[in-house]
Scaffold this active site. Structure first.
Site, PDB file in Angstrom:
ATOM      1  CG  HIS B  77       1.785 -12.547  -4.245  1.00 19.95           C
ATOM      2  ND1 HIS B  77       1.485 -12.586  -5.591  1.00 19.95           N
ATOM      3  CD2 HIS B  77       0.705 -11.999  -3.642  1.00 19.95           C
ATOM      4  CE1 HIS B  77       0.274 -12.087  -5.784  1.00 19.95           C
ATOM      5  NE2 HIS B  77      -0.228 -11.716  -4.618  1.00 19.95           N
ATOM      6  CG  ASP B 106      11.907  13.172 -23.286  1.00 16.47           C
ATOM      7  OD1 ASP B 106      11.616  12.648 -22.201  1.00 16.47           O
ATOM      8  OD2 ASP B 106      12.470  12.557 -24.208  1.00 16.47           O
ATOM      9  CD1 TRP B 142       2.927  -7.166   2.667  1.00 16.04           C
ATOM     10  CD2 TRP B 142       4.025  -5.293   2.125  1.00 16.04           C
ATOM     11  NE1 TRP B 142       2.077  -6.117   2.820  1.00 16.04           N
ATOM     12  CE2 TRP B 142       2.719  -4.948   2.494  1.00 16.04           C
ATOM     13  CE3 TRP B 142       4.898  -4.269   1.736  1.00 16.04           C
ATOM     14  CZ2 TRP B 142       2.255  -3.634   2.500  1.00 16.04           C
ATOM     15  CZ3 TRP B 142       4.430  -2.956   1.748  1.00 16.04           C
ATOM     16  CH2 TRP B 142       3.130  -2.649   2.128  1.00 16.04           C
ATOM     17  CB  SER B 169      13.720   2.991  -8.793  1.00 17.45           C
ATOM     18  OG  SER B 169      12.871   3.029  -9.900  1.00 17.45           O
ATOM     19  CB  SER B 170       9.375   4.844  -6.579  1.00 17.25           C
ATOM     20  OG  SER B 170       9.876   4.204  -5.478  1.00 17.25           O
ATOM     21  CG  HIS B 253      -3.093   4.280   4.952  1.00 17.69           C
ATOM     22  ND1 HIS B 253      -3.752   3.081   4.919  1.00 17.69           N
ATOM     23  CD2 HIS B 253      -3.917   5.168   4.364  1.00 17.69           C
ATOM     24  CE1 HIS B 253      -4.937   3.254   4.356  1.00 17.69           C
ATOM     25  NE2 HIS B 253      -5.067   4.503   4.021  1.00 17.69           N
ATOM     26  CD  GLU B 255       3.732   1.759  -1.749  1.00 16.99           C
ATOM     27  OE1 GLU B 255       4.445   2.774  -1.707  1.00 16.99           O
ATOM     28  OE2 GLU B 255       3.695   0.999  -2.731  1.00 16.99           O
ATOM     29  CE1 TYR B 257      -6.640   5.884  -0.288  1.00 19.89           C
ATOM     30  CE2 TYR B 257      -5.221   6.043   1.626  1.00 19.89           C
ATOM     31  CZ  TYR B 257      -6.454   5.785   1.077  1.00 19.89           C
ATOM     32  OH  TYR B 257      -7.489   5.420   1.876  1.00 19.89           O
ATOM     33  CB  SER B 268     -10.816  10.628 -14.213  1.00 16.61           C
ATOM     34  OG  SER B 268     -11.043  10.263 -12.877  1.00 16.61           O
ATOM     35  CG  HIS B 302      -6.405   2.311   9.267  1.00 18.19           C
ATOM     36  ND1 HIS B 302      -6.907   3.308   8.483  1.00 18.19           N
ATOM     37  CD2 HIS B 302      -5.553   1.634   8.479  1.00 18.19           C
ATOM     38  CE1 HIS B 302      -6.390   3.231   7.287  1.00 18.19           C
ATOM     39  NE2 HIS B 302      -5.559   2.227   7.247  1.00 18.19           N
ATOM     40  CG  HIS B 303      -2.473  -0.440   8.156  1.00 19.20           C
ATOM     41  ND1 HIS B 303      -2.793  -1.209   7.066  1.00 19.20           N
ATOM     42  CD2 HIS B 303      -2.558   0.845   7.741  1.00 19.20           C
ATOM     43  CE1 HIS B 303      -3.032  -0.416   6.029  1.00 19.20           C
ATOM     44  NE2 HIS B 303      -2.908   0.835   6.420  1.00 19.20           N
ATOM     45  CB  THR B 328     -13.112   7.283  -1.538  1.00 16.49           C
ATOM     46  OG1 THR B 328     -11.932   7.553  -0.788  1.00 16.49           O
ATOM     47  CG2 THR B 328     -12.827   6.169  -2.518  1.00 16.49           C
ATOM     48  CE  LYS B 331     -10.178  11.136  -6.609  1.00 16.41           C
ATOM     49  NZ  LYS B 331     -10.189  11.760  -7.928  1.00 16.41           N
ATOM     50  NE  ARG B 450      -2.521 -10.885   5.718  1.00  8.00           N
ATOM     51  CZ  ARG B 450      -2.002  -9.655   5.591  1.00  8.00           C
ATOM     52  NH1 ARG B 450      -2.333  -8.710   6.435  1.00  8.00           N
ATOM     53  NH2 ARG B 450      -1.168  -9.365   4.623  1.00  8.00           N
TER      54      ARG B 450
END
Lengths: 194, 532
Positions: B77, B106, B142, B169-170, B253, B255, B257, B268, B302-303, B328, B331, B450
């Site tokens: 998932h 283009d 994951w 790809s990315s 991390h 990732e 963002y 925005s 922090h993870h 943040t 924003k 979890r």
């Protein structure tokens, strides 16, 4: 038409730079491995203990006024059919005095296995002051089927160890040694013998 | 092909038809459409896995699936939603909108663009194929922590190569977007006139280029540890499994963002349109996004507060993490200030955008709580974490994707979507998503871990509530698909501007946007018009 070729050159240059950046970051991922090990070595936060020669150990001045309790913990990683225990639960030592302890290990399987012990010291802040002159963890340990063996560890605690540490725990975990031999293991470690 | 090309001028090259058109297209709108459809399909595949998870957790005990399969579902998932749904959707929007927003004909590298899309179906065939393999799909989470992930069966190399493909790809997409924005802007479109969606994507693209290769390195190390006798993460060989967590989160991390920054760009764009006011604090928005991106590289640990770090490390990572709340907060303040005293209307995109601001902020607050080291020791690996990242990813990233879809769909199809259906989709989703995820805060605070298929009976009530919310939320997304299909097939004709308060280059084009746009750069006046 001129502007498209100008743009093409600009694109090519930028893409080249970005690809270099990508390759550098891939390399950086690998560079993190030695960086991590150096960082842990310098700070001692990995619980990795040091190693000294007898001569170096002799230069430390004993501090008879302090006593530190050293406790021993042993583990065998899942899947390794070995017995492994310290012959003493703990010893009380003075910093700067070379101390010998012994561990017993045995192979329950009916075939030979090579093991590798990995040490760890808690609290982490004490690890850099804790050194060994002799340890079965310096080399891979082969045990024949059913073989029993008593192995020594000689350690010394640097008297500069922080004043608030009065108790440390040395733990060893035995793993089945990975297939490739490690060339560094044989150099300095004294022969593990009973 | 060359004969055909000779008969046409450069802008009207011969089109292949049928499947070949889509396989060989280099048109940014075609490729954008393929990305968006691909991500919608992945959203439903990943969503079905979530439904299985919520079904099993409906009651304590094991009812429907075995624990190994349950763990595969949580793992797959996450991988499908992150790499298959959200990331390709952002690239799809970027493909559609970046050239339109900066007045370019283009993307800078159209063939690379085609290639970076067509890697994805292969990557996800590899990944989803593992569901049918002996030993099952990856089930170690994951995050792929060793040594657990090394116990994955035959699926393991497929997992690693799928991650490599998604990464390639990315990165290709990111390079393309940077090249497009840096080299293809219309004359007069200076950097500080770029729409915020373009700005946040530029920053995202740099995050991708800096972080994805590190992930590629980490999974390559896993691969060599498993098959080629290296010991990067094996303690027996002198490696350290905790090191994987450091390397992984150095990617992981940034990732998060990557997943959320383009959402900031979409909010925005939408909020000023329906508040009929210019965006409050444009330049502070740009600097805040850049600041968030920079900070994202120095907060990874922090993870992993509970791995046994020295106090100094925990303090550093705590302070750096909490610092992210400042940009943040800037924003969120700016979005609220944009709405302040605006003449607001509440069409579906605006509803989703407002819900995004409110619910993303809730996710931000629980993130602050998790960032505080001492309390993280209690929250770590509980459902509180699950609630947190679903508030920022579902009601953050996904909500803003939905908002963006409703917002630009008339420009893409030339038809208005069904507003009644859109509003129904919004209200059903927003009520159910809170029923789904809010109780998970309570479960986590009460100590429910979890990634488990079964739980103590004390957690039964809120799990049932959460599952009901989950089923309703899952079903409401079918309304989204119905709305999109209806809008593609027909509906009220959309005007060029579509929305009364819409400003920006894409709204100067007719709806639907023609196949080729801005072959001639737009006049300076329309660039200035986008800036009002």
């Amino acid at each position: 038409m001129a502007s498209t070729s100008v743009q093409r050159t600009a694109n090519r240059k930028l893409v080249g730079q970005l690809l270099v950046l990508t390759a550098m970051m891939f390399g950086f991922g690998y560079a993190l491995v030695p960086l991590y090990n150096v960082f842990c070595e310098v700070t001692g936060i990995n619980g990795k203990t040091g190693r000294l020669s007898q001569v170096q150990a002799a230069t430390l001045v004993p501090d008879k006024a302090r006593e530190i309790t050293v406790e021993f913990v042993t583990n065998v990683n899942a899947g390794l059919p070995w017995n492994f225990r310290p012959l003493q639960d703990k010893v009380v030592v003075h910093p700067g005095v070379l101390t010998s302890v012994a561990f017993e290990m045995g192979n329950r399987a009916n075939y030979g296995i090579v093991g590798q012990a990995i040490p760890s010291l808690a609290p982490q802040t004490a690890a850099r002051y804790f050194s060994k002159t002799e340890c079965f963890c310096f080399a891979r340990q082969p045990l024949a089927a059913g073989e029993q063996k008593t192995v020594p560890v000689r350690f010394i605690i640097d008297p500069k160890i922080p004043a608030d540490v009065d108790r440390v725990t040395l733990s060893y975990t035995f793993f089945e040694a990975p297939p490739a031999p490690e060339p560094q293991a044989a150099v300095k470690g004294s022969a593990p013998n009973t | 092909m060359s004969e055909a090309a000779a008969h046409h001028d450069a802008h009207h090259e011969h089109h292949a038809t049928g499947m070949m058109r889509w396989l060989t297209t280099t048109n940014h709108k075609d490729i954008g459409t393929m990305y968006l459809i691909f991500s919608l399909i992945m959203f439903f595949i990943g969503g079905s896995m979530a439904m299985i998870i919520r079904l099993e957790l409906f009651q304590p005990g094991l009812q429907f699936v075995n624990p190994q399969f349950f763990n595969s579902m949580t793992t797959m998932h996450a991988l499908v939603m992150i790499f298959g749904a959200v990331m390709p959707a952002w690239t799809g929007f970027a493909n559609w909108l970046v050239p339109l927003m900066i007045g370019a004909p283009d993307m800078a590298l159209p063939r690379l663009n085609n290639w970076s899309f067509w890697i994805l179906p292969f990557a996800f065939s590899l990944l989803l194929g593992t569901l049918f393999m002996p030993g099952g799909a990856p089930a170690g989470g994951w995050t792929m922590y060793p040594p657990l992930v090394l116990q994955t069966g035959e699926a393991f190399p497929f997992l690693i190569f799928a991650v490599h493909f998604m990464g390639a790809s990315s990165i290709a997409g990111a390079i393309n977007i940077i090249a497009t924005v840096f080299n293809m802007r219309a004359p007069g479109m200076t950097l500080m006139k770029l729409p915020l969606f373009v700005w946040t994507w530029i920053i995202t693209a740099f995050l991708l280029i800096a972080s994805i290769p590190v992930l590629a390195g980490a999974v390559t190390m896993l691969l060599t540890d498993k098959f080629f006798g290296t010991s990067f993460f094996s303690a027996a060989g002198g490696g350290d499994p905790v090191m994987f967590q450091h390397i992984f989160w150095f990617f992981g991390h940034p990732e998060v963002y990557i997943l959320i920054l383009p959402a900031f760009g979409i909010a925005s764009a939408i909020i000023p349109t329906f508040a009929r006011k210019p965006l409050f604090g444009y330049s502070s928005m740009v600097y805040a996004a850049a600041a968030i991106a920079f900070l994202s590289f120095i907060v990874w640990a922090h993870h992993m507060f509970t791995v046994g770090m020295p106090l100094a490390g925990e303090l550093f990572f705590m302070y750096a993490t909490v610092l992210i709340a400042v940009p943040t907060g800037v924003k969120v303040f700016n979005w609220v200030a944009t709405m302040w005293q605006g003449s607001m209307t509440f069409e579906t995109p605006m509803l989703f955008a407002i819900a995004f601001v409110v619910l993303f902020t809730i996710g931000g607050f629980s993130g602050l709580m998790l960032g505080v080291t001492p309390v993280d020791f209690q929250y770590h690996d509980t459902y509180f974490v699950v609630a947190h990242f679903h508030y920022v990813l579902v009601t953050g990233a996904i909500y803003s994707l939905i908002a963006g879809t409703y917002f630009w769909l008339p420009k893409m199809t030339g038809h208005m979507y069904d507003e009644k259906l859109g509003k129904l989709h919004f209200w059903l989703s927003t009520i159910s998503v809170n029923v789904l995820f809010f109780p998970q805060h309570f479960l986590g605070l009460a100590g429910m871990p979890r990634r488990i298929p079964d739980y103590a009976v004390q957690f039964a009530d809120w799990n049932m509530v959460s599952s009901i919310g989950g089923f309703v939320f899952g079903a409401s997304q079918l309304l989204f698909v119905i709305g999109i299909v209806k809008c593609i097939r027909g509906g009220e004709k959309a005007t060029a501007q579509v929305w009364e308060g819409a400003h920006g280059l894409e709204w100067t084009l007719p709806s639907p946007a023609p196949y080729h746009t801005f072959s001639e750069p737009p006049p300076a006046a329309s660039i200035e018009g986008g800036m009002r």
